[in-house]
Design a protein around this motif. Sequence first.
Motif, mmCIF file in Angstrom:
data_model
loop_
_atom_site.group_PDB
_atom_site.id
_atom_site.type_symbol
_atom_site.label_atom_id
_atom_site.label_comp_id
_atom_site.label_asym_id
_atom_site.label_seq_id
_atom_site.Cartn_x
_atom_site.Cartn_y
_atom_site.Cartn_z
ATOM 1 N N ASN A 62 0.829 -1.129 0.094
ATOM 2 C CA ASN A 62 0.064 -0.033 -0.056
ATOM 3 C C ASN A 62 0.863 1.299 0.087
ATOM 4 O O ASN A 62 1.417 1.763 0.939
ATOM 5 C CB ASN A 62 -0.884 0.150 1.348
ATOM 6 C CG ASN A 62 -1.821 1.201 1.577
ATOM 7 O OD1 ASN A 62 -1.461 2.252 0.992
ATOM 8 N ND2 ASN A 62 -3.048 0.861 2.225
ATOM 9 N N ALA A 63 0.851 2.021 -1.053
ATOM 10 C CA ALA A 63 1.856 3.003 -1.364
ATOM 11 C C ALA A 63 1.387 4.046 -0.332
ATOM 12 O O ALA A 63 2.344 4.703 0.430
ATOM 13 C CB ALA A 63 1.895 3.764 -2.609
ATOM 14 N N GLU A 64 0.250 4.430 -0.199
ATOM 15 C CA GLU A 64 -0.292 5.420 0.826
ATOM 16 C C GLU A 64 0.334 5.272 2.206
ATOM 17 O O GLU A 64 0.563 5.941 3.220
ATOM 18 C CB GLU A 64 -1.624 5.947 0.568
ATOM 19 C CG GLU A 64 -2.159 7.132 1.603
ATOM 20 C CD GLU A 64 -1.520 8.289 1.397
ATOM 21 O OE1 GLU A 64 -1.178 8.659 0.288
ATOM 22 O OE2 GLU A 64 -1.446 9.253 2.383
ATOM 23 N N ALA A 120 2.434 3.184 3.180
ATOM 24 C CA ALA A 120 3.951 3.077 3.239
ATOM 25 C C ALA A 120 4.232 4.568 3.666
ATOM 26 O O ALA A 120 5.238 4.686 4.630
ATOM 27 C CB ALA A 120 4.473 2.498 2.121
ATOM 28 N N ARG A 121 3.751 5.331 2.979
ATOM 29 C CA ARG A 121 4.330 7.148 3.122
ATOM 30 C C ARG A 121 3.839 7.500 4.175
ATOM 31 O O ARG A 121 4.843 7.862 5.119
ATOM 32 C CB ARG A 121 3.721 7.771 2.108
ATOM 33 C CG ARG A 121 4.240 9.164 2.077
ATOM 34 C CD ARG A 121 3.421 10.267 1.786
ATOM 35 N NE ARG A 121 2.293 10.305 1.044
ATOM 36 C CZ ARG A 121 1.826 11.022 0.237
ATOM 37 N NH1 ARG A 121 2.639 11.991 -0.364
ATOM 38 N NH2 ARG A 121 0.557 10.751 -0.243
ATOM 39 N N ARG A 122 2.507 7.204 4.450
ATOM 40 C CA ARG A 122 1.797 7.690 5.800
ATOM 41 C C ARG A 122 2.438 7.231 7.283
ATOM 42 O O ARG A 122 2.714 8.078 8.306
ATOM 43 C CB ARG A 122 0.521 7.479 5.748
ATOM 44 C CG ARG A 122 -0.473 7.975 6.987
ATOM 45 C CD ARG A 122 -1.265 9.063 7.100
ATOM 46 N NE ARG A 122 -1.948 8.858 5.571
ATOM 47 C CZ ARG A 122 -3.338 8.603 5.522
ATOM 48 N NH1 ARG A 122 -4.125 8.561 6.743
ATOM 49 N NH2 ARG A 122 -3.900 8.861 4.376
ATOM 50 N N LEU A 138 6.579 3.367 6.308
ATOM 51 C CA LEU A 138 6.689 1.494 6.299
ATOM 52 C C LEU A 138 7.385 1.224 4.898
ATOM 53 O O LEU A 138 7.595 2.040 3.848
ATOM 54 C CB LEU A 138 5.466 0.833 6.289
ATOM 55 C CG LEU A 138 4.360 1.372 7.479
ATOM 56 C CD1 LEU A 138 3.161 0.608 7.307
ATOM 57 C CD2 LEU A 138 5.233 0.702 8.733
ATOM 58 N N ALA A 169 7.760 -0.109 1.366
ATOM 59 C CA ALA A 169 6.724 -0.412 0.248
ATOM 60 C C ALA A 169 7.235 -1.379 -0.569
ATOM 61 O O ALA A 169 8.280 -1.538 -1.062
ATOM 62 C CB ALA A 169 6.539 0.859 -0.685
ATOM 63 N N LEU A 208 -1.261 8.158 -4.585
ATOM 64 C CA LEU A 208 -0.531 7.288 -3.819
ATOM 65 C C LEU A 208 -1.564 6.187 -3.054
ATOM 66 O O LEU A 208 -1.392 5.202 -2.644
ATOM 67 C CB LEU A 208 0.425 7.483 -2.955
ATOM 68 C CG LEU A 208 1.553 8.277 -3.328
ATOM 69 C CD1 LEU A 208 2.558 8.630 -2.121
ATOM 70 C CD2 LEU A 208 2.238 7.685 -4.331
ATOM 71 N N THR A 268 -2.964 3.712 -3.819
ATOM 72 C CA THR A 268 -2.635 2.331 -4.934
ATOM 73 C C THR A 268 -1.784 1.572 -4.377
ATOM 74 O O THR A 268 -1.085 1.648 -3.345
ATOM 75 C CB THR A 268 -2.519 2.895 -6.294
ATOM 76 O OG1 THR A 268 -2.551 1.920 -7.210
ATOM 77 C CG2 THR A 268 -0.921 3.744 -6.193
ATOM 78 N N ASP A 269 -1.405 0.221 -5.032
ATOM 79 C CA ASP A 269 -0.376 -0.518 -4.642
ATOM 80 C C ASP A 269 0.897 -0.068 -5.386
ATOM 81 O O ASP A 269 1.018 0.496 -6.226
ATOM 82 C CB ASP A 269 -0.879 -1.924 -4.842
ATOM 83 C CG ASP A 269 -1.695 -2.751 -3.991
ATOM 84 O OD1 ASP A 269 -1.462 -2.412 -2.839
ATOM 85 O OD2 ASP A 269 -2.847 -3.108 -4.411
ATOM 86 N N TYR A 319 7.604 11.767 -2.519
ATOM 87 C CA TYR A 319 7.667 10.433 -1.997
ATOM 88 C C TYR A 319 8.275 9.593 -3.111
ATOM 89 O O TYR A 319 9.203 8.735 -2.730
ATOM 90 C CB TYR A 319 6.213 10.048 -1.485
ATOM 91 C CG TYR A 319 6.524 8.766 -1.029
ATOM 92 C CD1 TYR A 319 7.034 8.508 0.370
ATOM 93 C CD2 TYR A 319 6.072 7.613 -1.728
ATOM 94 C CE1 TYR A 319 6.928 6.987 0.780
ATOM 95 C CE2 TYR A 319 6.272 6.515 -1.246
ATOM 96 C CZ TYR A 319 6.682 6.112 -0.067
ATOM 97 O OH TYR A 319 6.572 4.814 0.475
#
Lengths: 442, 442
Positions: free
Chosen positions: A180-182, A184-186, A189, A191, B5, B7-8, B67
């Motif tokens: 999960n890109a968001e 991971a960013r938030r 973590l 990705a 983001l 998305t996967d 990011y």
Amino acid sequence: MPGGLLTDMYELNMAASYLRHGMTDQATFSLFARRLPADRGFLVAAGLEDALDFLESFALEPEDLAYLREVQGYDAETLRALAGLRFTGEVWAVPEGRAVFAGEPLLEVTAPIAEAQLVETVLLNHLTFQTSVASKAARCVLAADGARLIDFAFRRTQGIEAGVAVARATAIAGFAATSNAEGARRHGLPASGTMAHSYVQAFPDEEAAFAAFAADFPDRTTFLVDTYDTVAGVRTAAEVARRLELAGSAVGVRLDSGDLADLAVRARRLLDAAGLRQAVIVASGGLDEYAIADLVRAGAPIDAYGVGTRVGVSADAPSLDTAYKLVAYGDRPVMKLSPGKMTLPGAKQVFRGPRSDVIALREEAPPPGWRPLLVPVVVAGHRVAPPERIGVMRDRCMSELARLPAPVRVLRAPGTVPVEISPRLRRLQDDLVRTLRERGPA
Amino acid sequence: MPGGLLTDMYELNMAASYLRHGMTDQATFSLFARRLPADRGFLVAAGLEDALDFLESFALEPEDLAYLREVQGYDAETLRALAGLRFTGEVWAVPEGRAVFAGEPLLEVTAPIAEAQLVETVLLNHLTFQTSVASKAARCVLAADGARLIDFAFRRTQGIEAGVAVARATAIAGFAATSNAEGARRHGLPASGTMAHSYVQAFPDEEAAFAAFAADFPDRTTFLVDTYDTVAGVRTAAEVARRLELAGSAVGVRLDSGDLADLAVRARRLLDAAGLRQAVIVASGGLDEYAIADLVRAGAPIDAYGVGTRVGVSADAPSLDTAYKLVAYGDRPVMKLSPGKMTLPGAKQVFRGPRSDVIALREEAPPPGWRPLLVPVVVAGHRVAPPERIGVMRDRCMSELARLPAPVRVLRAPGTVPVEISPRLRRLQDDLVRTLRERGPA
């Protein structure tokens, strides 16, 4: 999603009624899981951070008040009282990542009753959902026996916000990465993500797809090998890796269908024979702790598991039987007598001993060497500490899992840690039952 | 929650790779449920509105690109290409509230492949989750046999956003109201809510609590009667109603524990004897379609059911086995051969006949009198029509439920409507399987 209407209508009606009747005494509510779902020996506490965020920002905004006036017919005086409400209370809670058992408070709120009542819905929601997912994820970590786990759930979580929460909850429980890109960013973590079947299909053939992807991501190429024929796909992957001189653990294959144990063995042989001894085998496709345990038991040479939907919705236990119950109002402990829903009165603490837990009254002293689980997290409406880092919560969870007795860790028909009631709490409960029953039918 | 983001990570990596390789041909992806969960004879399509909202606002914002540059190591050229991406494609979809069956596309996207790929995760998420919940809710509506249903799920949905989506999905499926204040406001639904056990407990006794609440809400007083003793609680409610001269259907009692069928009979008798013949009996507490059907079968005089957690998380089927599969790229139909995951190539349509459905190629003409299920909803990246009103979708769903064959409507081991493949689509699939197999191992 801000807003003071993030609650059930009855909370607003009750709060309005409390305010009209001048009922502003301090109330204590206790949030706990009445029982564990089938095949759960423990829960992993999660969701506190979102709960505290909500409490600190809680307010009814002008548009909320307009709705209550225009659609719900609230009068001007009630609206004035509601407009001024903020959360000014105190919260004690079990930190995220800690193991908890049935009946143990995850969180207790003490605040003027209207405030404590209005926040019920959101507190229950975050703690129930995220504790479900963290608990399921922790079971996968136990089952995987050291293999890496990757959260693949985002596409089938119950909403987008849920997907981001799942990335965090699985990380607390020990997952190594998320797709999960968001998320991971938030949450800072790792990705993880390579290719889908559509990528392979968009090229004239599998080899062209693999070569293109490897050229673009030479330091992290995991080939999805099952679009047409898995074994042939592994051969193609090995050939492309050889040709492009990819090596080490930057190369991987992902198996996403078929007999994963058998295919992993065949893939390992082919990769080893091609000199790709460090190449990583990732398995995915409908996995959960039961499937992972079967693969581990079969000795499948799988290095990482992509675990999606079943953990992201906690498929076999998508909710917990949680409750948020009034246990004290003013100077009076209170309880419910409803069949099967009797509650423990008073503000509480849980003490963890070597082989059991004890639920006690908040003011009791722990037995020597026993550790209190609930800590103060909000005082006078504000957090007492900044948000915990994921790594801290994950370390806590890993040490909790390591300490669980073996029968509690098993996936099916687990035992549980005994949870006792302190003599003082038991006495208070007995006295209160007697008083309520003596009072007779209302 | 905006942001490109959502998305996967693999979607971003694939999109980056497509763009680097100049692959900008139109791709068609088909979103469908491979099979129905156990005990489901049909699904009710839902989630489209959120999906279309997402498509219209899709973009990678500067912080998303930062990011990808800083953490994921994307190069400047790729970032420039991603920065310019918007959803410019076409979408055909089954309107919300329509019944659908296994294998039938709920939605098809045709767009340049990078765009179509990047939106996969969110489209799957919204349609899978909301279709699960609407389908479960529709089963409750069938089971309730005309009684009113109220969504009580908010406190245990999988996140806050999920709770608001559940209020909407259950309304589409025919629920009369929701307890969720924000859900009610956002979607223009009737909000329902009276009192919790804590309210009763905060007063010196039950009678004082009932009297206070009735004074505050005389036109909508539902007394929660099971805090201490249900039958005594009903007597107290009747007495308070008599004393305050409440009457008609503005008075109700809610039963939240115990043997609901038996308690409803006893409550009805007591209320009737008190002259409260129109007083409403509401039942709640762990209900789902199975429990409702049992109560209806037992002849329990229950006027409304508060249905919470089990519907809000679709407890027995918290996800669907949905897929978003590439079915055409450029001028080439494509398909997957993975075991158990074979796909139908090409852009498709579903025709609904009197006793069966046919999945056909999009360009095929329907058999005379058969109705196409998929309609164009997005053209050149923009919606072709404003959002549908809940009432329109609910009416559609009610007429769909009425038309379902009786064996498909039953709750356990239902039949299903036959879904055939058109001869042209079958021919295309056979030809493509042959071509892919002849090409041999990659």
